[in-house]
Design a protein around this motif. Structure first.
Motif, PDB file in Angstrom:
ATOM      1  N   GLU A 216       0.530  -1.007  -0.334  1.00 49.73           N
ATOM      2  CA  GLU A 216       0.515   0.060   0.063  1.00 49.73           C
ATOM      3  C   GLU A 216       0.784   1.454  -0.205  1.00 49.73           C
ATOM      4  O   GLU A 216       1.005   2.024  -0.087  1.00 49.73           O
ATOM      5  CB  GLU A 216      -0.944  -0.033   1.310  1.00 49.73           C
ATOM      6  CG  GLU A 216      -2.102   0.465   1.072  1.00 49.73           C
ATOM      7  CD  GLU A 216      -3.175   0.587   0.174  1.00 49.73           C
ATOM      8  OE1 GLU A 216      -3.211  -0.572  -0.282  1.00 49.73           O
ATOM      9  OE2 GLU A 216      -3.809   1.537  -0.372  1.00 49.73           O
ATOM     10  N   GLU A 217       1.957   1.287   1.060  1.00 53.53           N
ATOM     11  CA  GLU A 217       3.021   2.142   0.629  1.00 53.53           C
ATOM     12  C   GLU A 217       3.585   2.369  -0.720  1.00 53.53           C
ATOM     13  O   GLU A 217       3.363   3.617  -0.759  1.00 53.53           O
ATOM     14  CB  GLU A 217       4.383   1.912   1.578  1.00 53.53           C
ATOM     15  CG  GLU A 217       3.726   2.049   3.100  1.00 53.53           C
ATOM     16  CD  GLU A 217       2.762   0.627   3.402  1.00 53.53           C
ATOM     17  OE1 GLU A 217       2.674   0.179   3.227  1.00 53.53           O
ATOM     18  OE2 GLU A 217       2.416   0.940   4.867  1.00 53.53           O
ATOM     19  N   ARG A 219       2.003   1.887  -3.607  1.00 57.25           N
ATOM     20  CA  ARG A 219       0.928   2.662  -3.544  1.00 57.25           C
ATOM     21  C   ARG A 219       0.672   4.364  -3.667  1.00 57.25           C
ATOM     22  O   ARG A 219       0.606   4.691  -5.071  1.00 57.25           O
ATOM     23  CB  ARG A 219      -0.618   1.829  -3.673  1.00 57.25           C
ATOM     24  CG  ARG A 219      -1.250   2.599  -4.481  1.00 57.25           C
ATOM     25  CD  ARG A 219      -3.096   2.576  -4.144  1.00 57.25           C
ATOM     26  NE  ARG A 219      -3.180   1.832  -2.674  1.00 57.25           N
ATOM     27  CZ  ARG A 219      -4.797   1.222  -4.073  1.00 57.25           C
ATOM     28  NH1 ARG A 219      -5.003   1.399  -4.978  1.00 57.25           N
ATOM     29  NH2 ARG A 219      -5.062   0.496  -3.253  1.00 57.25           N
ATOM     30  N   ASN A 220       1.153   4.296  -2.455  1.00 59.36           N
ATOM     31  CA  ASN A 220       1.076   5.916  -1.787  1.00 59.36           C
ATOM     32  C   ASN A 220       1.939   6.579  -2.719  1.00 59.36           C
ATOM     33  O   ASN A 220       2.125   7.841  -3.472  1.00 59.36           O
ATOM     34  CB  ASN A 220       0.731   6.180  -0.582  1.00 59.36           C
ATOM     35  CG  ASN A 220      -0.730   4.861   0.036  1.00 59.36           C
ATOM     36  OD1 ASN A 220      -1.045   4.876  -0.741  1.00 59.36           O
ATOM     37  ND2 ASN A 220       0.166   5.262   1.423  1.00 59.36           N
ATOM     38  N   LYS A 221       3.299   5.753  -2.887  1.00 63.82           N
ATOM     39  CA  LYS A 221       4.404   6.386  -3.513  1.00 63.82           C
ATOM     40  C   LYS A 221       4.145   6.849  -5.374  1.00 63.82           C
ATOM     41  O   LYS A 221       4.699   8.310  -5.902  1.00 63.82           O
ATOM     42  CB  LYS A 221       6.292   6.398  -2.891  1.00 63.82           C
ATOM     43  CG  LYS A 221       5.503   6.161  -1.865  1.00 63.82           C
ATOM     44  CD  LYS A 221       7.370   5.670  -1.452  1.00 63.82           C
ATOM     45  CE  LYS A 221       8.658   6.824  -0.701  1.00 63.82           C
ATOM     46  NZ  LYS A 221       9.531   6.775  -0.975  1.00 63.82           N
ATOM     47  N   GLU A 223       1.349   6.718  -6.724  1.00 63.64           N
ATOM     48  CA  GLU A 223       0.121   8.082  -6.842  1.00 63.64           C
ATOM     49  C   GLU A 223       0.272   8.970  -6.427  1.00 63.64           C
ATOM     50  O   GLU A 223       0.442  10.402  -7.425  1.00 63.64           O
ATOM     51  CB  GLU A 223      -0.796   7.938  -6.349  1.00 63.64           C
ATOM     52  CG  GLU A 223      -1.452   6.577  -6.097  1.00 63.64           C
ATOM     53  CD  GLU A 223      -3.128   6.234  -5.855  1.00 63.64           C
ATOM     54  OE1 GLU A 223      -2.887   7.031  -4.203  1.00 63.64           O
ATOM     55  OE2 GLU A 223      -3.982   5.953  -6.147  1.00 63.64           O
ATOM     56  N   ALA A 224       1.794   9.791  -5.972  1.00 60.73           N
ATOM     57  CA  ALA A 224       2.327  11.031  -5.700  1.00 60.73           C
ATOM     58  C   ALA A 224       2.798  11.166  -6.409  1.00 60.73           C
ATOM     59  O   ALA A 224       3.383  12.798  -7.044  1.00 60.73           O
ATOM     60  CB  ALA A 224       2.708  11.257  -4.135  1.00 60.73           C
ATOM     61  N   GLU A 229      -4.237   7.777  -9.390  1.00 56.87           N
ATOM     62  CA  GLU A 229      -4.930   7.364  -8.947  1.00 56.87           C
ATOM     63  C   GLU A 229      -4.075   5.365  -9.877  1.00 56.87           C
ATOM     64  O   GLU A 229      -3.798   4.952 -10.999  1.00 56.87           O
ATOM     65  CB  GLU A 229      -6.712   7.443  -9.768  1.00 56.87           C
ATOM     66  CG  GLU A 229      -7.131   8.342  -8.912  1.00 56.87           C
ATOM     67  CD  GLU A 229      -7.473   7.898  -7.186  1.00 56.87           C
ATOM     68  OE1 GLU A 229      -7.426   7.791  -6.891  1.00 56.87           O
ATOM     69  OE2 GLU A 229      -7.770   9.663  -6.996  1.00 56.87           O
ATOM     70  N   SER A 348       8.141   3.435   3.813  1.00 60.35           N
ATOM     71  CA  SER A 348       7.301   4.688   4.457  1.00 60.35           C
ATOM     72  C   SER A 348       8.262   5.917   5.159  1.00 60.35           C
ATOM     73  O   SER A 348       8.146   6.793   5.803  1.00 60.35           O
ATOM     74  CB  SER A 348       7.138   3.963   5.953  1.00 60.35           C
ATOM     75  OG  SER A 348       8.318   3.611   7.147  1.00 60.35           O
TER      76      SER A 348
END
Ligand code: ADP
Ligand code: ZN
Length: 429
Positions: A216-217, A219-221, A223-224, A229, A348
């Motif tokens: 998930e981390e 994915r967030n990176k 996306e940012a 998305e 993270s």
């Protein structure tokens, strides 16, 4: 938005009934395959005795080794004239696993991808750039056919160079891409170096990211970094390739198309089913394939079932993102470690970049080599040492052993075009 609303929202009893009907048809058909006929005889199974989904457990497992042993076409359930296409797994050692498609199989696989596109809000006005490798690997053609079925403009870019990818994106206004997580990061770094701001200079809005496990981390990176998305896309050659399970806009687990695949989660050591919600090995039975259906295929991928309805209205159950393969587990100094645990910790930490490898050497020495983020190092050696200690401590807290940590410059670790190779095991144990 739905592609096949009725089937995607079928109520549970109807979905169960459809599964049973298709399972029975599939088992009947598999009597023609010597491998399965032998297994049925061995275990005293008569296809007509499959009366409920509970009888699934009486059926034999199929493993990757079985596919290899029956290579090239021993598992084919139709005649050679009826097959239209061949794909093989990207496995690098030994014989590949071959999977055949009939005309209907090609079409069904495309339907499942079209469902996924709709479910994530992709429309016919989108421009889809497929950055996965074309050829024997399913990530190219299977996704391509699905995108065409959905009706968007498809750019079959393949993995090509980043310069070329960027040119296509700029000139044709690409809005949706299909990439591996490692290539997404690599591409984000490339854009940064070129001074291209994807938010301002490109039209990208969504990415299907899959083919290898990620957290998930991560994915967030992604996306940012790209301002998009990211939807998780899961599949394997043995079950068509991509399109087995996909996230909807809620991004809360991947809907597994249960009208096509029967899902089980088992204890990989004993083969026994696990109760709903427990993490174990995903076992899949393809019940809507013509050319080469497989019974209870041991994917070796680890996941769990997320119970309860999804806000999107789809009734097909969701699985948790794959946390690794059951054969991925490393045993280092007696401790069980999954590479994903390491990735989660690394991603993270803001000063840490996007690429890493885990090296095992000597008797049982583990070194985590990881890139710094572009702004992660201010040139002061003292700070580098501090960061190194911080990373090693965080890893120790997660893994229970303290690895060596080697911080390297951004962009200095090799990037693979296909699946990333994260673990290098050179132990002399
Ligand atoms: P190979 O087994 O040689 O890698 P495939 O190309 O068929 O061949 O890859 C399928 C495998 O890729 C899956 O079994 C799984 O381990 C991995 N995979 C595919 N998509 C995902 C995903 N979204 N998350 C995690 N792992 C994935
Ligand atoms: Zn949903």
């Amino acid at each position: 938005m739905f592609w096949q609303q009725e089937i995607e929202t079928l109520d549970r009893p109807a979905l169960d009934a459809l599964q049973l009907k298709r399972l029975r048809e599939t088992v009947g058909k598999l009597e023609r395959v010597p491998f399965y006929r032998g297994k049925f005889l061995e275990n005293g199974i008569k296809p007509e005795e499959i009366k409920s989904m509970a009888d699934l457990r009486r059926l034999p497992f199929t493993t990757a080794e079985d596919l290899r042993a029956n290579y090239p076409d021993g598992m084919l359930a139709v005649s050679r004239e009826e097959v239209l296409r061949l794909h093989t797994s990207s496995g690098t050692t030994g014989k590949p696993k071959a999977l055949f498609f009939s005309r209907r199989d090609v079409d069904t696989a495309a339907e499942l991808i079209a469902r996924a596109f709709c479910m994530t809000g992709v429309t016919r006005r989108d421009v889809f750039q497929n950055m996965m490798s074309y050829g024997l690997f399913t990530g190219g053609l299977v996704m391509h056919y699905g995108a065409e079925k959905m009706g968007c403009l498809v750019i079959p870019a393949g993995p090509g160079t980043s310069e070329r990818q960027l040119l296509l994106m700029q000139d044709f206004g690409t809005t949706v891409i299909h990439v591996t997580p490692s290539y997404a990061f690599y591409f984000a770094d490339f854009l940064e170096k070129k001074g291209v701001d994807p938010r301002k200079d490109l039209s990208l809005r969504k990415a299907f990211v899959g083919a290898e496990p990620y957290t998930e981390e991560t994915r967030n990176k992604i996306e940012a970094a790209l301002g998009i998305e990211v939807y998780n896309s899961y599949g394997l050659t043995e079950m068509n390739g991509p399109g087995v399970a996909f996230e909807c806009e809620g991004k809360c687990g991947l809907h597994l198309w249960e009208d096509n695949f029967v899902l089980e989660i088992i204890n990989p050591a004993t083969g026994e089913p696990l109760s709903e919600g427990k993490t174990g090995e995903l076992v899949l039975t393809s019940i809507n394939r013509e050319a080469m259906p497989l019974l209870r295929y041991r994917t070796r991928d680890l996941s769990s079932v997320i119970s309860g309805p999804c806000a999107c209205g789809r009734t097909h159950r969701r699985i948790h993102r794959i946390t690794g393969r059951s054969d991925d587990m490393l045993i280092v100094r007696g401790v069980n470690i999954f590479p994903q645990q390491i990735e989660r910790v690394l991603m993270s930490i803001p000063q840490i970049g996007r690429n890493y490898v885990i090296q095992l050497e000597g008797l049982d020495e583990m070194t985590v080599k990881v890139e710094l983020s572009p702004a992660g190092f201010d040139g002061q050696v003292g700070h580098l040492e501090q960061l190194q200690n911080l990373v090693a401590e965080k890893l120790r807290a997660e893994l229970w052993i303290r690895p060596h940590v080697d911080l390297v410059a951004c962009g200095s670790l090799p990037v693979s075009e296909g699946k990333a190779k994260r673990v290098i095991d050179k132990r002399t144990l």
